[in-house]
Scaffold this active site. Structure first.
Site, mmCIF file in Angstrom:
data_model
loop_
_atom_site.group_PDB
_atom_site.id
_atom_site.type_symbol
_atom_site.label_atom_id
_atom_site.label_comp_id
_atom_site.label_asym_id
_atom_site.label_seq_id
_atom_site.Cartn_x
_atom_site.Cartn_y
_atom_site.Cartn_z
ATOM 1 N N SER A 20 0.644 -0.868 0.224
ATOM 2 C CA SER A 20 0.335 -0.163 0.121
ATOM 3 C C SER A 20 0.659 1.299 0.167
ATOM 4 C CB SER A 20 -1.271 -0.322 1.262
ATOM 5 O OG SER A 20 -1.835 1.121 1.109
ATOM 6 N N SER A 22 -0.819 3.894 1.004
ATOM 7 C CA SER A 22 -1.530 4.716 1.730
ATOM 8 C C SER A 22 -0.763 5.511 2.750
ATOM 9 C CB SER A 22 -2.712 4.524 2.380
ATOM 10 O OG SER A 22 -3.197 4.041 1.259
ATOM 11 N N THR A 67 -9.302 -1.550 3.089
ATOM 12 C CA THR A 67 -8.882 -1.669 2.252
ATOM 13 C C THR A 67 -8.739 -3.346 1.577
ATOM 14 O OG1 THR A 67 -7.482 -1.873 -0.631
ATOM 15 C CG2 THR A 67 -6.247 -1.947 1.641
ATOM 16 N N LYS A 71 -13.869 -4.514 2.382
ATOM 17 C CA LYS A 71 -14.090 -3.275 2.171
ATOM 18 C C LYS A 71 -15.958 -3.836 2.625
ATOM 19 C CE LYS A 71 -11.626 -0.634 -0.519
ATOM 20 N NZ LYS A 71 -11.053 -0.009 -1.855
ATOM 21 N N ASP A 113 -13.792 6.480 -2.731
ATOM 22 C CA ASP A 113 -13.118 5.788 -3.597
ATOM 23 C C ASP A 113 -14.128 6.609 -4.905
ATOM 24 O OD1 ASP A 113 -11.218 3.764 -2.677
ATOM 25 O OD2 ASP A 113 -12.837 2.254 -2.469
ATOM 26 N N GLY A 136 -13.367 -1.685 -17.614
ATOM 27 C CA GLY A 136 -13.313 -2.798 -16.661
ATOM 28 C C GLY A 136 -14.694 -2.513 -16.140
ATOM 29 N N ALA A 137 -14.985 -4.001 -15.700
ATOM 30 C CA ALA A 137 -15.934 -4.190 -14.689
ATOM 31 C C ALA A 137 -15.777 -4.181 -13.014
ATOM 32 C CB ALA A 137 -16.683 -4.682 -15.526
ATOM 33 N N ASN A 159 -16.101 -4.532 -20.808
ATOM 34 C CA ASN A 159 -15.789 -5.209 -20.125
ATOM 35 C C ASN A 159 -15.386 -6.542 -20.586
ATOM 36 O OD1 ASN A 159 -14.599 -5.800 -17.385
ATOM 37 N ND2 ASN A 159 -15.699 -7.407 -17.169
ATOM 38 N N GLY A 244 -2.478 7.454 -12.615
ATOM 39 C CA GLY A 244 -2.909 6.908 -11.547
ATOM 40 C C GLY A 244 -2.985 7.231 -10.259
#
Ligand code: ATR
Length: 280
Positions: A20, A22, A67, A71, A113, A136-137, A159, A244
């Site tokens: 991570s 974070s 995370t 979640k 998010d 994406g999905a 997707n 990103g």
């Protein structure tokens, strides 16, 4: 900043969590905001999640990021949920709060998010009334697409696994686009939420580069490498690009605001991410 008797405690719960970004980002931001606080990574097994949240509440933690894979499960460990997080069905932020006159510490869950991607995009386009194609999905796409719909954008989803894409599109009332329809899509923005293009497969690209000129802005959630092939080709095609780190940085800023009531510096957050990436 030295740790002492009044140091405030924050952290992230995940499994695994060692990768991570974070901790680097949040610790730099807390220091930059002049807050005597520390943010630590905590690798918690799914079977220990309830005990972990209960224990961290007892230990006086103020805020947690949550995370993968916790979640959804963490929703069973909280006292209150933000209405938007409830609609999304996932929580990535916890706030431990003791209201004046109350003994009990209340745990409230939020989801930041979707705000992270909206704020990153809002730097380049006005979302209301815009049209956005999402690649994406999965879990990341869910937050991104929810945010776009919330902001009043028209969202198109494609997707690899069609049924998963159609399910996400149906949930949000968006349009599913099959692979053979992609060539005819023109949109204000394109967002890659898949892992395509991530190291060690950095030469992969999630969309035929010949189609990139059909978009004004291209955002990638992959940040390793920072300049993905998708972003490089998009820039060559004349698109404005968003890397990103932007989404990470903005969603962390929202978390810090929830925990401290203060707005962290965007520059400090971004620099911490760049330093962390450079050191890996
Ligand atoms: P996350 O939570 O990070 O979004 P995820 O839920 O596993 O992760 O979703 C990953 C997404 O990337 C999915 O949309 C996945 O497509 P599938 O639903 O078909 O699995 C997409 N993805 C991953 N690898 C891919 C690849 N090589 N080509 C195309 N799509 C890919």
């Amino acid at each position: 900043m030295s740790i002492n008797g009044t140091t405030k405690l924050y952290g992230i719960l995940g499994h695994p969590v060692a990768h991570s970004m974070s901790p680097a980002m949040h610790n730099a931001a807390l220091a930059g905001m002049g807050i005597n606080g520390v943010y630590v990574p905590m690798d918690v097994q799914p079977s220990d999640l309830v005990a972990a949240v209960t224990g961290l509440r007892a230990l006086g933690f103020i805020g947690l990021s949550v995370t993968v894979p916790h979640k959804e499960a963490v929703m069973a460990c909280i006292d209150e949920i933000d209405p938007v997080a409830e609609r999304i069905g996932a929580v990535n932020t916890l706030l431990f709060r003791q209201r004046p006159g109350e003994e009990k510490v209340t745990v409230r869950g939020f989801n930041t998010d979707w705000l992270g991607s909206n704020l990153a995009l809002a730097e380049k386009i006005q979302l209301a009334g815009s049209r956005v194609l999402v690649l994406g999905a999965g879990g990341a796409a869910k937050g991104v697409c929810f945010g776009l719909v919330e902001a009043g954008a028209e969202v198109l989803i494609t997707n690899r696994t069609e049924q998963k894409g159609r399910d996400l599109a149906d949930w949000l009332g968006c349009t599913f686009i099959s692979a053979d329809q992609l060539g005819s899509v023109r949109a204000d923005a394109l967002i890659n939420t898949t892992s395509v293009g991530m190291n060690p497969y950095a030469e992969n690209i999630a969309l035929d580069p010949g189609l990139l000129e059909n978009f004004k802005v291209v955002m990638d959630i992959v940040y390793a490498p920072l300049q993905t092939r998708l972003l490089r080709e998009a820039a060559q095609a004349g698109c404005r690009i968003i890397d990103g780190l932007a989404m990470l940085q903005f969603q962390a800023a929202v978390q810090l605001k929830i925990w401290t009531g203060k707005q962290p510096s965007s520059d400090v957050l971004r620099q911490a991410l760049l330093d962390e990436l450079a050191g890996r």
